[in-house]
Scaffold this active site. Structure first.
Site, PDB file in Angstrom:
ATOM      1  N   SER A  50      -3.908   0.014   3.545  1.00 21.09           N
ATOM      2  CA  SER A  50      -2.439   0.009   3.518  1.00 21.09           C
ATOM      3  C   SER A  50      -1.796  -0.022   4.891  1.00 21.09           C
ATOM      4  O   SER A  50      -0.581   0.042   4.998  1.00 21.09           O
ATOM      5  CB  SER A  50      -1.921   1.245   2.782  1.00 21.09           C
ATOM      6  OG  SER A  50      -2.297   1.185   1.440  1.00 21.09           O
ATOM      7  N   THR A 152       0.516   4.206   3.539  1.00 30.48           N
ATOM      8  CA  THR A 152       1.303   4.207   4.769  1.00 30.48           C
ATOM      9  C   THR A 152       1.036   5.465   5.577  1.00 30.48           C
ATOM     10  O   THR A 152       0.975   6.550   5.007  1.00 30.48           O
ATOM     11  CB  THR A 152       2.796   4.194   4.390  1.00 30.48           C
ATOM     12  OG1 THR A 152       3.063   2.985   3.714  1.00 30.48           O
ATOM     13  CG2 THR A 152       3.690   4.311   5.601  1.00 30.48           C
ATOM     14  N   THR A 203       6.663   7.909   2.383  1.00 31.47           N
ATOM     15  CA  THR A 203       5.646   6.977   1.904  1.00 31.47           C
ATOM     16  C   THR A 203       5.896   6.747   0.420  1.00 31.47           C
ATOM     17  O   THR A 203       6.550   7.544  -0.235  1.00 31.47           O
ATOM     18  CB  THR A 203       4.225   7.526   2.162  1.00 31.47           C
ATOM     19  OG1 THR A 203       3.262   6.636   1.588  1.00 31.47           O
ATOM     20  CG2 THR A 203       4.026   8.888   1.565  1.00 31.47           C
TER      21      THR A 203
HETATM   22  C1  SD4 Z   1       6.453   0.240   1.556  1.00 27.34           C
HETATM   23  N1  SD4 Z   1       6.489   2.636   1.837  1.00 27.34           N
HETATM   24  O1  SD4 Z   1       6.245  -0.829   2.123  1.00 27.34           O
HETATM   25  C2  SD4 Z   1       5.743   1.452   2.115  1.00 27.34           C
HETATM   26  C3  SD4 Z   1       4.323   1.416   1.667  1.00 27.34           C
HETATM   27  C4  SD4 Z   1       3.784   2.561   0.949  1.00 27.34           C
HETATM   28  O2  SD4 Z   1       2.770   3.053  -1.113  1.00 27.34           O
HETATM   29  O3  SD4 Z   1       3.919   3.703   1.365  1.00 27.34           O
HETATM   30  N2  SD4 Z   1       3.187   2.233  -0.186  1.00 27.34           N
HETATM   31  O4  SD4 Z   1       7.187   0.353   0.590  1.00 27.34           O
END
Ligand code: SD4
Length: 291
Positions: A50, A152, A203
């Site tokens: 990620s 993230t 996140t």
């Molecule tokens: C997003 N918050 O791009 C980030 C990625 C993430 O679970 O944390 N995904 O939306």
């Protein structure tokens, strides 16, 4: 009395990130350097799907990166929709320090990175490519939110001088539409720091975080007297209140106040964060609203 230095960061990979941040903080270094050095570890880890290298691609099969950084003087820098650069957090820092702007995106961000001496590199690993090809066959072309423990990375640090900084970096939602940008590079959504009060980062499903200016409101809740955990919960409650459909809507916040007290909260169970200070190094499960 302040508990300092201290560093917290999201998910299991926060342990390694905190270690790198601690190398800076324990020698009297700056929170900003700790914030950058910590998450660079995660960006370089090909097994983290990620963030940075090895990140899951968009639905066209391209890894596109979002990141931002903020220091104790409300200075900030961000990149979004950046391709082929392993360390978006360091590019974000350069945007902050070397340009009159806060955010660069896409080709412009990449061009800037190359001018600053960053090297071009393929970020799609064999593993991520295979997973994407499999997804393409089975998918209804719908992006998936990753609610597992590889996500993230957001990191917040309070240094020995009593200053706060934070960083946030991600490859975003797996198999997103090309050009989609989440909360992670957006100051006030994925990350916010106010050195008088505290810092927060987020996140989970970026769209939901942006809608409520997530990290900014966590800091404002702390300004109004809430503990870090209560402030994170209040922001989660706001998200829950503003969405009719909570299916797959995982969001987690972490927060650190000026005294070095930490807290976290998430919509669903399963979110955790890593904390390191002079006396402890641990992974802590966040409290949550829904099973
Ligand atoms: C997003 N918050 O791009 C980030 C990625 C993430 O679970 O944390 N995904 O939306």
């Amino acid at each position: 009395p302040q508990n300092k230095p201290v560093v917290i960061s999201t998910w299991n990979h926060g342990i390694q990130a905190n270690e790198a941040a601690w190398k800076v903080l324990s020698k009297g270094g700056k929170a900003l350097d700790a914030a950058e050095q910590g998450v660079r570890v995660t960006e370089s880890d090909p097994n983290g799907t990620s963030v940075g290298l090895g990140g899951r691609p968009d639905r066209e099969g391209k890894v596109t990166l979002d990141a931002c950084i903020m220091n104790h003087k409300n200075q900030c820098g961000a990149v979004a929709f950046l391709e082929d650069i392993e360390h978006p957090i360091s590019v974000a820092r350069k945007v902050m320090e070397e340009t009159p702007h806060v955010m660069l995106v896409g080709d412009g961000a990449k061009q800037f990175a190359l001018e600053q001496g960053f090297k071009q590199r393929e970020l799609l690993t064999e593993g991520s490519k295979k997973a994407w090809e499999k997804w393409k066959k089975e998918s209804k072309y719908k992006p998936v939110v990753n609610v597992e423990n590889h996500d993230t990375i957001g990191l917040l640090a309070l240094d020995e001088h009593g200053n706060l900084s934070g960083s946030c970096t991600t490859s975003g939602m797996a198999y997103k539409m090309r050009g989609r940008v989440g909360d992670s590079p957006i100051i006030g959504a994925g990350l916010f720091v106010d050195n008088e009060i505290g810092a927060a980062c987020a996140t989970g499903m970026g769209e939901a975080i942006i809608r409520v200016a997530g990290s900014a409101i966590v800091v404002e809740f702390m300004r109004n007297g809430m503990s870090p955990q209560d402030a994170c919960k209040a922001a989660v409650d706001r998200i829950v209140a503003k969405h009719d459909n909570l299916e797959n809507l995982q969001v987690g916040f972490i927060a650190l106040n000026k005294n070095g007290e930490a807290g976290a909260y998430s919509v669903y169970s399963g979110f955790n964060y890593a904390l390191k200070d002079k006396t402890q190094e641990e992974l802590i499960d966040a409290k949550y609203n829904l099973k």
